[in-house]
Design an enzyme around this catalytic site. Structure first.
Site, PDB file in Angstrom:
ATOM      1  N   GLU A   9       1.331  -0.627  -5.127  1.00  8.90           N
ATOM      2  CA  GLU A   9       0.089   0.138  -5.302  1.00  8.90           C
ATOM      3  C   GLU A   9       0.459   1.622  -5.215  1.00  8.90           C
ATOM      4  O   GLU A   9       0.310   2.262  -4.189  1.00  8.90           O
ATOM      5  CB  GLU A   9      -0.941  -0.245  -4.229  1.00  8.90           C
ATOM      6  CG  GLU A   9      -2.311   0.381  -4.435  1.00  8.90           C
ATOM      7  CD  GLU A   9      -2.659   1.456  -3.411  1.00  8.90           C
ATOM      8  OE1 GLU A   9      -3.796   1.955  -3.440  1.00  8.90           O
ATOM      9  OE2 GLU A   9      -1.803   1.805  -2.572  1.00  8.90           O
ATOM     10  N   ASP A  61       0.837  -1.189   0.000  1.00  8.98           N
ATOM     11  CA  ASP A  61       0.000   0.000   0.000  1.00  8.98           C
ATOM     12  C   ASP A  61       0.882   1.252   0.000  1.00  8.98           C
ATOM     13  O   ASP A  61       1.747   1.414   0.867  1.00  8.98           O
ATOM     14  CB  ASP A  61      -0.887  -0.036   1.258  1.00  8.98           C
ATOM     15  CG  ASP A  61      -1.989   0.997   1.241  1.00  8.98           C
ATOM     16  OD1 ASP A  61      -2.929   0.843   0.458  1.00  8.98           O
ATOM     17  OD2 ASP A  61      -1.903   1.962   2.037  1.00  8.98           O
TER      18      ASP A  61
END
Length: 665
Positions: free
Chosen positions: A420, A391
């Protein structure tokens, strides 16, 4: 400054060697079975011929030599394709050389035909071929070819054209390409190439929130009971049956209670609201613990085992941030940013505020943070996790990632990291260069045929040697305007584009139900699963035919090598700006099956109206002649068509917005 062999241009100059990342600063990437095109610009003074060879050094130290034929005469570009068979670190170099055989043969063919210097040309041929016979190692068959050609050149009873014929035959040319006579050899530097397992390039991800799988509401008390690893495991066979090979879990760790977010990202959580799984850490533990509602570490290991039993690998979300209740906040307050008033700064992405999350600050104790994170990842690797979705990696130092990914690759080369990072291209590309195996992309926001065509060409081009895209039509954070308004027809088309536009793609659970209602003012779903339990009625999963479509797409990806490669894509012109056509082609020499493979995708970006037009195929890009006829099977529609270079298509949203057409041999 004195020139060294490494800095000299060389007797036969070699420039522009590719693939090379920052002149070898980082290795280019490939996977086992993926053809790596190696190119270089090679030229020389005068009119003599030059040749080129690629020398690949394998992980065991052995060398493989590949002929590097001329690919583009006008630009002096030579090209070879290396198909790796083993994982591990490789290197390659390009060798360029003066080609006395080709130089002589060109002059001999011209002069003997014109009757100029005939005997001289024949005598020079004897000299060149005799050198080739004695100075180069040959197979018995090549040796016999050379001996026959030499004897023919010396046979005065034959006419000159006949004497030359064996030396100029296709068999002789092939023999001298396979084992050339080389003068004045120049060598490029060594360039690094790391070969990884195929999953680094080719993967079909299916994302779930484990707590929603099996969650149930007690209607009498109004209380929710969380799903567990055991109930989530019951979904695994259905995910595998659709053909996915990775099940991706959002964070499974304890969730903080301080500033816990409520439903729809409200600042106040109501009793029973589970909170965002990205607010990691509580009194039960941090990143190396499991949420007690989900089960135990033993239960997680059982989940991983169940996934493997049906052919699924487990990917885990890594969010390097902490809730205010994370053990690290008490044990290592220096790992966070302290504001002037003594409080710890929470995460912000103006105008968004994330009061339930504290970002890590890598400036104060980078060594302590590094080892804590590496140890934490080791816990999950030991538990059987083989992929990590990271993330927001672009908010952490790249020096941290370069070191971490390098060390984990050395210790666990099978572990794969997906970045990401929806941010500026320079950051996204550099994250890939320093070690991330796959990358989220802007695919979701390419909402017209023209934009999508340009983007497909971009990601399959120069960056394909290091940045492997992973296409997602939606995520738990992203619901773009076209997906809000396009309805089931567009959702089916975007799934097909994701599955065929990139070797890796992902689907967020619930996609089958076309969950397209946004929270007002933002591009994400209302009643977002990040903030609440969201069980679904899987008995009704194929109401829009999307589960069946995903199954068909994944079956096509398994069958067709062209859909498992990033390069080899070509966008073809159409007469309708709403219609996109692109192809994926793998030539026989680069295909794992030994046979050429071609898939043509035609898609309409208008989910509300019938669109039609004429497509003009670049037949050369498909390895076909301009007048060839193509018999194609639509892998999602079931029909068979006969197409030529120019063909008509009509796409009706009531039927399908997309053809995924496999070209028959």
């Amino acid at each position: 400054m004195a020139r060294t062999p490494e800095t000299s241009v060389g007797r036969i100059p070699i420039v522009g060697v590719q693939p090379s990342l920052e002149e070898g600063r980082w290795p280019a990437r490939a996977v086992v079975g993926e053809a790596v095109p190696i190119t270089a610009t090679i030229f020389r003074e005068g009119h003599d011929s030059e040749g080129a060879t690629v020398v690949v050094t394998k992980p065991d130290g052995r060398h493989e030599r590949l002929p590097m034929p001329l690919d583009d005469w006008g630009n002096s570009r030579y090209r070879a394709a290396f198909v790796p068979k083993h994982e591990g670190p490789h290197t390659f170099r390009v060798e360029a050389w003066s080609d006395p055989f080709s130089t002589w043969l060109h002059a001999a063919e011209v002069k003997i035909h014109a009757g100029v210097d005939v005997q001289l040309m024949l005598d020079e041929g004897v000299l060149v071929l005799s050198r080739a016979l004695h100075q180069v190692r040959h197979t018995p068959a090549r040796k016999a070819l050379l001996e026959t050609a030499i004897a023919s050149l010396q046979d005065g009873s034959l006419d000159p054209e006949t004497r030359l014929a064996p030396a100029s035959s296709p068999e002789m040319r092939a023999a001298m390409t396979a084992a050339p006579l080389r003068d004045d050899v120049s060598t490029s530097p060594e360039y690094p190439l790391v070969v990884q397992r195929e999953r680094a390039l080719v993967s079909a991800w299916y994302e779930i929130f484990p707590r929603s799988e099996g969650a149930r509401l007690n209607k009498r008390t109004g209380q929710w009971h969380s799903g567990t690893f055991t109930t989530a495991a019951k979904r695994l066979p259905a995910i595998a049956d659709m053909g996915f090979d990775v099940v991706y879990l959002t964070p499974i760790h304890p969730i903080g209670v301080t500033h816990r977010k409520g439903r729809n990202n409200s600042l106040k959580a109501e009793p029973g609201d589970p909170g965002s799984p990205y607010a990691i850490g509580g009194e039960e533990g941090g990143h190396d613990a499991v949420h007690p509602d989900l089960g135990t570490m033993r239960g997680f290991r059982a989940f991983v085992k169940a996934a493997k039993s049906v052919g699924l690998e487990v990917a885990l979300d890594v969010a390097l941030q902490c809730s205010p209740d994370h053990p690290w906040v008490k044990e290592h307050p220096e790992w966070f940013t302290q504001r002037l008033d003594g409080t710890i700064a929470y995460a912000e992405n103006p105008p968004k505020k994330y009061q339930d999350i504290y970002p890590l600050n890598f400036d104060n104790d980078p060594e302590g943070i590094y080892h804590a994170i590496k140890d934490m990842l080791g816990v999950w690797i030991d538990a059987g996790v083989t992929l990590f979705r990271v993330d927001n990696p672009h908010t952490k130092p790249l020096t941290f990632w370069e070191r971490l990914l390098g060390e984990i690759a050395a210790e666990h080369p099978d572990v794969i990291f997906l970045a990401e990072a929806f941010t500026r291209p320079a950051m996204m590309h550099t994250l890939a260069k320093i070690g991330f195996h796959q990358s989220y992309t802007y695919f979701t926001w390419r909402q017209s045929a023209e934009e999508m065509g340009e983007y497909l060409e971009e990601v399959s081009g120069e960056s394909s040697f290091y940045m492997r895209p992973n296409f997602w039509p939606t995520t738990h954070d992203i619901l773009t305007p076209d997906m809000q308004h396009g309805g089931p027809a567009l959702w089916r088309m975007r799934a097909a584009l994701a599955a065929t536009g990139s070797p890796s793609y992902g689907i967020y659970t619930g996609y089958e139900f076309v969950e397209n209602v946004p929270r007002p003012g933002v591009e994400e779903q209302i009643d977002n699963e990040k903030y609440e339990f969201k069980p679904r009625d899987w008995s009704d999963a194929d109401r829009y035919g999307i589960a069946s479509l995903l199954t068909q797409l994944n079956a096509a990806r398994r069958k067709h090598p062209a859909l498992r490669r990033l390069r080899g894509l070509r966008v073809h012109p159409t007469t309708n700006p709403e219609i996109l056509c692109f192809s994926r082609h793998v030539p026989a020499a680069e295909s794992p099956t030994g046979k050429a493979d071609t898939v043509v995708v035609v898609a309409s970006f208008d989910p509300h109206h019938v669109q039609s037009g004429v497509v003009t195929l670049d037949m050369a890009a498909l390895g076909l002649a301009d007048d060839a006829r193509l018999v194609v099977d639509d892998l999602v529609g079931g029909a068979t068509y006969t197409w030529s270079r120019d063909f008509y298509v009509r796409l009706d949203p009531a039927v399908s917005l997309v053809h995924v057409a496999a070209v028959r041999p």
